[in-house]
Design a protein around this motif. Structure first.
Motif, short mmCIF file in Angstrom:
data_model
loop_
_atom_site.label_atom_id
_atom_site.label_comp_id
_atom_site.label_asym_id
_atom_site.label_seq_id
_atom_site.Cartn_x
_atom_site.Cartn_y
_atom_site.Cartn_z
N ILE A 163 10.15 -4.97 -2.29
CA ILE A 163 9.89 -4.80 -0.86
C ILE A 163 8.73 -5.73 -0.46
O ILE A 163 8.23 -6.50 -1.27
N LYS A 164 8.30 -5.63 0.79
CA LYS A 164 7.22 -6.47 1.32
C LYS A 164 5.99 -6.47 0.42
O LYS A 164 5.62 -5.43 -0.12
N GLY A 165 5.39 -7.63 0.28
CA GLY A 165 4.18 -7.73 -0.53
C GLY A 165 4.49 -7.82 -2.02
O GLY A 165 3.63 -7.57 -2.86
N ASN A 166 5.76 -8.14 -2.34
CA ASN A 166 6.18 -8.28 -3.75
C ASN A 166 5.99 -7.00 -4.57
O ASN A 166 5.71 -7.03 -5.76
#
Length: 401
Positions: free
Chosen positions: A159-162
């Protein structure tokens, strides 16, 4: 702010000693001048960590203190549970102690895990510190070395931000299902957690309000003496006995994973213990412990409390006597070759990495029909671990009396 390590140290070790009243808690077993709790305490000395908190029970309190002294850890806190209530109340009660600020990151270790390459582990913890918030929980996944039914698994998506978000937990599957999970890039669920104090509080308030109230009271009314909190029994026993997985992880959606490719084991079975001894056997081998027999030789690697670890070397065409034991069961791990095993009325072949359990009084033998040696790491488990506890029925070397 440093990370506060919390060590959960209440397990009884019943998986290793199924038919005995004398359970040895795995975290305290001497495996050869070291214990799993000792190694866990050693881990907490890294510079990223604050002083440790140990959650345990009255029965283990003295052993925990002995380990702290031996490891020269002078700054610590102990939280003593008055009754067994599984990991959810243990985790919450420890987090509620007033030593811990609301936004402090807490790393929950289990006292009976063997972890190598701690520098990789600690780097991953430090890297994710800024990703902790007042609701989320990070769990640790270990990249499987092979499909096994001994551990639970989880699956993730990026997801977002790895960040790796956990999409699904899978309880210990059978081997066939484990193969499919590994193909889907599933990771072993190590049972270690990383989260802030305020996240523990908000999750328990939301999903386990009854346990939250009981544990708040148990900590408020706790007696404190010599760095040790003795939780209030009347309040604590009213908390629902549940694992942290069932109480919180299966309900909250805010679970992320820290995925690691490092050597890890919970040494939860004799197969895993035998693998550990095989991997490190050069540290245990002494010439005086090598004994020659007509079929080959055996080497005593380590004599523990009610267990003995050996390596058997069976030469080509070598065959042990058909025998049984009155006072011990045995666990075998094949590390080389393809032995033919007799167990009571059955005979079968085994290959490298196969585990065989020989129950107390079972009639058994090992035969090496091949041209290469057979090697087996053996754990003898029982009250008498001597060569005198062998009843022979057949023997090609003339040793049946």
């Amino acid at each position: 702010m440093k990370i506060r390590p919390v060590i959960l140290c209440g397990g009884a070790g019943t998986r290793l000693w199924p038919n005995t009243k004398n359970h040895q808690a795995k975290q305290f077993i001497d495996f050869g001048n070291w214990t799993l709790l000792g190694k866990t305490l050693e881990r907490t000395k890294a510079s990223i960590y604050d002083s440790p908190i140990i959650s345990t029970n009255k029965k283990y309190l003295n052993k925990v203190k002995q380990h702290l002294r031996k490891n020269k850890i002078n700054k610590y806190k102990i939280v003593v549970e008055p009754a067994k209530r599984n990991t959810a109340p243990a985790i919450l009660s420890t987090a509620l102690t007033k030593d811990i600020p609301d936004n402090q990151p807490l790393m929950f270790f289990t006292a009976d895990h063997l972890i190598e390459k701690m520098s990789i582990f600690n780097k991953a913890i430090n890297k994710n510190k800024s990703n902790l918030n007042k609701e989320n929980i990070f769990v640790f996944g270990i990249k499987p070395k092979s499909p096994t039914s001994e551990y639970g698994y989880f699956l993730t998506k990026k997801i977002k931000g790895n960040i790796n978000k956990v999409t699904r937990f899978i309880e210990k599957p059978n081997e066939q299902k484990a193969k499919q999970i590994v193909k889907k890039k599933g990771y072993w669920n190590s049972g270690m957690f990383y989260l802030r104090k305020d996240s523990i509080i908000s999750n328990f308030k939301k999903y386990q309000p009854n346990t939250y109230r009981r544990c708040v009271n148990a900590v408020k009314k706790a007696k404190y003496k010599s760095n040790t909190y003795y939780l209030n029994k009347a309040s604590f026993i009213k908390a629902t006995a549940k694992s942290f997985d069932y109480a919180i992880l299966e309900k909250t959606k805010e679970i992320n994973a820290i995925k690691l490719d490092i050597p890890w084991s919970d040494l939860g079975s004799w197969k895993e213990i035998l693998k550990m001894y095989d991997k490190n056997k050069n540290k245990y081998i002494k010439k005086k412990n090598v004994h020659f027999r007509p079929w080959g030789r055996y080497t005593n690697l380590f004599k523990g409390n009610d267990f003995l670890i050996k390596e058997l070397f069976v030469k080509p065409k070598g065959i042990l006597s058909l025998q049984k034991h009155h006072h011990r069961a045995e666990h075998w791990l094949v590390t080389h070759g393809n032995p033919k095993i007799t167990l009571n009325k059955k005979s079968f072949f085994k290959k490298t990495n196969d585990h065989i359990f020989i129950p107390l009084s079972a009639i058994h033998r090992i035969y090496n029909p091949g041209k290469k040696p057979v090697k087996i790491i053996e754990a003898q488990v029982g009250s008498i671990l001597k060569e005198t506890d062998i009843v022979r029925y057949q023997d090609i070397y003339g040793r049946v009396k």
